[in-house]
Design a protein around this motif. Structure first.
Motif, PDB file in Angstrom:
ATOM      1  N   TRP A 149       0.946  -1.142  -0.080  1.00  0.00           N
ATOM      2  CA  TRP A 149      -0.059   0.066   0.124  1.00  0.00           C
ATOM      3  C   TRP A 149       0.748   1.233   0.152  1.00  0.00           C
TER       4      TRP A 149
ATOM      5  N   ALA B 221       0.931   5.209   0.811  1.00  0.00           N
ATOM      6  CA  ALA B 221       0.080   6.164   1.466  1.00  0.00           C
ATOM      7  C   ALA B 221       0.772   7.462   1.126  1.00  0.00           C
ATOM      8  N   GLY B 222       1.460   8.107   2.028  1.00  0.00           N
ATOM      9  CA  GLY B 222       1.989   9.533   1.713  1.00  0.00           C
ATOM     10  C   GLY B 222       3.700   9.100   1.122  1.00  0.00           C
ATOM     11  N   GLY B 223       4.086   8.056   1.204  1.00  0.00           N
ATOM     12  CA  GLY B 223       5.061   7.615   0.466  1.00  0.00           C
ATOM     13  C   GLY B 223       6.542   8.161   1.125  1.00  0.00           C
ATOM     14  N   THR B 224       6.495   8.738   2.213  1.00  0.00           N
ATOM     15  CA  THR B 224       7.548   9.608   2.915  1.00  0.00           C
ATOM     16  C   THR B 224       8.655   8.564   3.336  1.00  0.00           C
ATOM     17  N   TRP B 225       8.232   7.304   3.850  1.00  0.00           N
ATOM     18  CA  TRP B 225       9.302   6.384   4.179  1.00  0.00           C
ATOM     19  C   TRP B 225       9.353   5.330   2.751  1.00  0.00           C
ATOM     20  N   LEU B 226       8.404   5.175   2.218  1.00  0.00           N
ATOM     21  CA  LEU B 226       8.544   3.942   0.985  1.00  0.00           C
ATOM     22  C   LEU B 226       9.365   4.703   0.024  1.00  0.00           C
TER      23      LEU B 226
ATOM     24  N   LEU C  98       6.993  14.797  15.732  1.00  0.00           N
ATOM     25  CA  LEU C  98       7.687  13.871  14.597  1.00  0.00           C
ATOM     26  C   LEU C  98       9.177  14.950  14.071  1.00  0.00           C
ATOM     27  N   LEU C  99      10.061  13.776  13.907  1.00  0.00           N
ATOM     28  CA  LEU C  99      11.285  14.522  13.044  1.00  0.00           C
ATOM     29  C   LEU C  99      10.627  14.735  11.617  1.00  0.00           C
TER      30      LEU C  99
ATOM     31  N   ILE D  35       7.428  16.334   4.722  1.00  0.00           N
ATOM     32  CA  ILE D  35       7.032  14.975   5.448  1.00  0.00           C
ATOM     33  C   ILE D  35       5.606  15.340   5.970  1.00  0.00           C
TER      34      ILE D  35
ATOM     35  N   THR E 172       1.011  10.404   6.261  1.00  0.00           N
ATOM     36  CA  THR E 172      -0.431  10.225   6.656  1.00  0.00           C
ATOM     37  C   THR E 172      -0.354   9.624   8.021  1.00  0.00           C
TER      38      THR E 172
ATOM     39  N   ASN F 135       1.913   6.367   9.429  1.00  0.00           N
ATOM     40  CA  ASN F 135       2.751   6.548  10.747  1.00  0.00           C
ATOM     41  C   ASN F 135       2.476   5.480  11.467  1.00  0.00           C
TER      42      ASN F 135
ATOM     43  N   CYS G 129       1.146   2.509  10.692  1.00  0.00           N
ATOM     44  CA  CYS G 129       1.515   0.980   9.945  1.00  0.00           C
ATOM     45  C   CYS G 129       3.193   1.087  10.003  1.00  0.00           C
TER      46      CYS G 129
ATOM     47  N   ALA H 199       9.315   6.011  17.609  1.00  0.00           N
ATOM     48  CA  ALA H 199       9.018   7.165  17.763  1.00  0.00           C
ATOM     49  C   ALA H 199       7.925   7.803  16.804  1.00  0.00           C
ATOM     50  N   GLY H 200       6.948   6.963  16.699  1.00  0.00           N
ATOM     51  CA  GLY H 200       5.608   7.368  15.709  1.00  0.00           C
ATOM     52  C   GLY H 200       4.596   8.006  16.685  1.00  0.00           C
TER      53      GLY H 200
ATOM     54  N   LEU I   8      -5.327  -0.634   6.925  1.00  0.00           N
ATOM     55  CA  LEU I   8      -5.823   0.148   8.154  1.00  0.00           C
ATOM     56  C   LEU I   8      -6.717   1.252   7.348  1.00  0.00           C
TER      57      LEU I   8
HETATM   58  C1  LIG Z   1      13.621  12.379   7.186  1.00  0.00           C
HETATM   59  C2  LIG Z   1      12.659  11.248   7.878  1.00  0.00           C
HETATM   60  C3  LIG Z   1      11.849  11.630   8.892  1.00  0.00           C
HETATM   61  C4  LIG Z   1      10.979  10.735   9.739  1.00  0.00           C
HETATM   62  N1  LIG Z   1      10.811  11.023  11.108  1.00  0.00           N
HETATM   63  C5  LIG Z   1      10.068   9.984  11.615  1.00  0.00           C
HETATM   64  C6  LIG Z   1       9.668  10.264  13.013  1.00  0.00           C
HETATM   65  O1  LIG Z   1       9.857  11.036  13.538  1.00  0.00           O
HETATM   66  N2  LIG Z   1       8.629   9.159  13.420  1.00  0.00           N
HETATM   67  C7  LIG Z   1       8.140   8.246  12.854  1.00  0.00           C
HETATM   68  O2  LIG Z   1       7.363   7.611  13.319  1.00  0.00           O
HETATM   69  N3  LIG Z   1       8.545   8.257  11.417  1.00  0.00           N
HETATM   70  C8  LIG Z   1       9.141   9.088  10.886  1.00  0.00           C
HETATM   71  N4  LIG Z   1       9.661   8.657   9.470  1.00  0.00           N
HETATM   72  C9  LIG Z   1       9.165   7.651   8.646  1.00  0.00           C
HETATM   73  C10 LIG Z   1       7.796   7.884   7.976  1.00  0.00           C
HETATM   74  O3  LIG Z   1       8.120   9.011   6.981  1.00  0.00           O
HETATM   75  C11 LIG Z   1       6.654   8.387   8.717  1.00  0.00           C
HETATM   76  O4  LIG Z   1       6.273   7.194   9.865  1.00  0.00           O
HETATM   77  C12 LIG Z   1       5.413   8.319   8.003  1.00  0.00           C
HETATM   78  O5  LIG Z   1       4.438   9.093   8.934  1.00  0.00           O
HETATM   79  C13 LIG Z   1       4.928   7.631   7.116  1.00  0.00           C
HETATM   80  O6  LIG Z   1       3.665   7.936   6.359  1.00  0.00           O
HETATM   81  P1  LIG Z   1       3.394   7.681   4.892  1.00  0.00           P
HETATM   82  O7  LIG Z   1       1.906   8.151   4.891  1.00  0.00           O
HETATM   83  O8  LIG Z   1       4.452   8.656   4.245  1.00  0.00           O
HETATM   84  O9  LIG Z   1       3.744   6.348   4.717  1.00  0.00           O
HETATM   85  P2  LIG Z   1       4.207   5.382   3.330  1.00  0.00           P
HETATM   86  O10 LIG Z   1       5.562   5.706   3.428  1.00  0.00           O
HETATM   87  O11 LIG Z   1       3.406   5.601   2.267  1.00  0.00           O
HETATM   88  O12 LIG Z   1       3.992   4.111   4.188  1.00  0.00           O
HETATM   89  C14 LIG Z   1       4.682   3.664   5.286  1.00  0.00           C
HETATM   90  C15 LIG Z   1       4.562   1.714   5.482  1.00  0.00           C
HETATM   91  O13 LIG Z   1       2.946   1.735   5.880  1.00  0.00           O
HETATM   92  C16 LIG Z   1       2.350   1.009   4.914  1.00  0.00           C
HETATM   93  N5  LIG Z   1       1.164   1.653   5.007  1.00  0.00           N
HETATM   94  C17 LIG Z   1       0.479   3.031   4.520  1.00  0.00           C
HETATM   95  N6  LIG Z   1      -0.526   3.173   5.005  1.00  0.00           N
HETATM   96  C18 LIG Z   1      -1.181   1.962   5.034  1.00  0.00           C
HETATM   97  C19 LIG Z   1      -2.581   1.409   5.402  1.00  0.00           C
HETATM   98  N7  LIG Z   1      -3.432   2.534   5.492  1.00  0.00           N
HETATM   99  N8  LIG Z   1      -2.677   0.359   5.764  1.00  0.00           N
HETATM  100  C20 LIG Z   1      -1.788  -0.870   5.693  1.00  0.00           C
HETATM  101  N9  LIG Z   1      -0.424  -0.383   5.579  1.00  0.00           N
HETATM  102  C21 LIG Z   1      -0.539   1.086   5.143  1.00  0.00           C
HETATM  103  C22 LIG Z   1       3.066   1.050   3.612  1.00  0.00           C
HETATM  104  O14 LIG Z   1       2.876  -0.022   2.775  1.00  0.00           O
HETATM  105  C23 LIG Z   1       4.542   1.078   4.137  1.00  0.00           C
HETATM  106  O15 LIG Z   1       5.015  -0.084   4.503  1.00  0.00           O
HETATM  107  C24 LIG Z   1      10.767   9.626   9.008  1.00  0.00           C
HETATM  108  C25 LIG Z   1      10.766   9.494   7.472  1.00  0.00           C
HETATM  109  C26 LIG Z   1      11.855  10.321   6.848  1.00  0.00           C
HETATM  110  C27 LIG Z   1      12.215  10.300   5.491  1.00  0.00           C
END
Ligand SMILES: Cc1cc2nc3c(=O)[nH]c(=O)nc-3n(C[C@H](O)[C@H](O)[C@H](O)COP(=O)(O)OP(=O)(O)OC[C@H]3O[C@@H](n4cnc5c(N)ncnc54)[C@H](O)[C@@H]3O)c2cc1C
Length: 276
Positions: free
Chosen positions: A27, A29-34, A96-97, A102, A107, A111, A113, A118-119, A164
């Motif tokens: 899946w 979502a925002g792609g910030t980790w992917l 959050l960092l 980001i 999303t 966060n 998932c 530190a989520g 989720l």
């Molecule tokens: C510079 C930097 C700093 C960061 N700092 C933090 C921090 O301080 N704390 C922290 O917790 N994280 C941090 N992160 C990690 C991440 O960016 C965050 O956890 C962010 O909230 C993930 O959300 P996203 O929507 O971008 O998820 P995505 O990158 O799109 O997805 C993250 C994971 O969750 C899965 N996923 C997403 N949505 C769903 C759903 N609805 N149902 C099932 N699976 C799902 C995806 O398949 C993937 O495995 C950081 C990342 C970077 C690059």
């Protein structure tokens, strides 16, 4: 970064369009980790954006948060005046960092998932007694307590392909007084310890410990405990060798912060009218 293992991107208008699930599907979502690191095991991204779920719905029963709600949208929410814990939503966004990129893309669901210690969205929904609606690929939706969702560092109860869908924060928790404490080794860094206390009109105290442990720990008290009772409760819930260890804080440091902040929260919420 470019993910050069991706061969397919799906953009379903409805989650039911994704009937099967294969190893290598993910899946998006925002792609910030992917998109922040190589994903060699992933070949297909299934973008959640087109699902069009309403991000936030304030109801008499509380707050419904779609998994796809951006962290920025939580930050901007104008909470009803009776939600004494409304400002806590924004405090957790600030924990959050996160660069502005980001914040705008990440999303709440992503966060949760990710399930990192530190989520901060995990801290928020567990402290506010949230429940999560999960959609298995083949099966009926299930509702679980936010407290039971994260099972370890980057581990949770989601089954393969399970989505989720949403988070419910009950009004009974949002109307509680709260106290918030957080420490990070660097400004805007990942949390070393993040503790939230809530106290309702019935005098019950909940202290939620996150970031210093790999999964949230919640302590409940019928009233405000003594300092000694609180220390004993923490010691019994978290053995000394179970504090999280990474570059954002040594276990002894996180343990110290946990006891220190818990005591501060106890004292703050014992004072009548605090943040009421
Ligand atoms: C510079 C930097 C700093 C960061 N700092 C933090 C921090 O301080 N704390 C922290 O917790 N994280 C941090 N992160 C990690 C991440 O960016 C965050 O956890 C962010 O909230 C993930 O959300 P996203 O929507 O971008 O998820 P995505 O990158 O799109 O997805 C993250 C994971 O969750 C899965 N996923 C997403 N949505 C769903 C759903 N609805 N149902 C099932 N699976 C799902 C995806 O398949 C993937 O495995 C950081 C990342 C970077 C690059």
């Amino acid at each position: 970064m470019n993910l050069n293992t991706i061969t397919t991107v799906k953009r379903p208008a409805n989650a039911d369009e994704i009937a099967g699930w294969q190893a290598g599907d993910a899946w998006l979502a925002g792609g910030t980790w992917l998109f922040s690191e190589p994903q060699p095991a992933t070949h297909t991204l299934i973008d959640l954006e087109q699902l069009g779920w309403p991000s936030l719905q304030v109801t008499p029963g509380g707050l419904e948060i779609a998994a796809t709600c951006r962290i920025m949208e939580i930050y901007r929410l104008e909470s009803p005046a009776e939600w004494a814990a409304g400002p806590l939503l924004r405090e957790c966004c600030n924990a959050l960092l996160a660069s502005f990129k980001i914040w705008n893309a990440a999303t709440v669901g992503g966060n949760l998932c990710m399930s990192l210690p530190a989520g901060a969205m995990i801290s928020m929904v567990t402290a506010l007694e949230g429940t999560l609606t999960l959609w298995p690929r083949n099966g009926a939706p299930r509702v679980v307590s936010a407290l039971d969702f994260v099972t370890g560092n980057h581990r949770n109860i989601l089954q393969a392909g399970e989505l989720l869908r949403s988070i419910h924060l009950p009004a009974t928790a949002l109307t509680k007084r709260y106290a918030f404490r957080r420490a990070s080794l660097v400004k805007l860094g990942r949390s070393a310890a993040l503790l939230i206390g809530t106290c309702g009109s019935d005098g019950q105290l909940l202290i939620t410990i996150t970031a210093s442990t790999v999964q949230p720990v919640q302590l409940g008290f019928a009233g405000i405990p003594t300092a000694e009772e609180l220390r004993r409760a923490i010691a019994s819930a978290i053995p000394d060798d179970e504090y999280f260890d990474d570059v954002n804080g040594l276990p002894d440091y996180r343990r110290h912060l946990t006891y220190y902040f818990a005591e501060q929260i106890r004292v703050e919420l014992a004072q009548s009218g605090s943040k009421a």
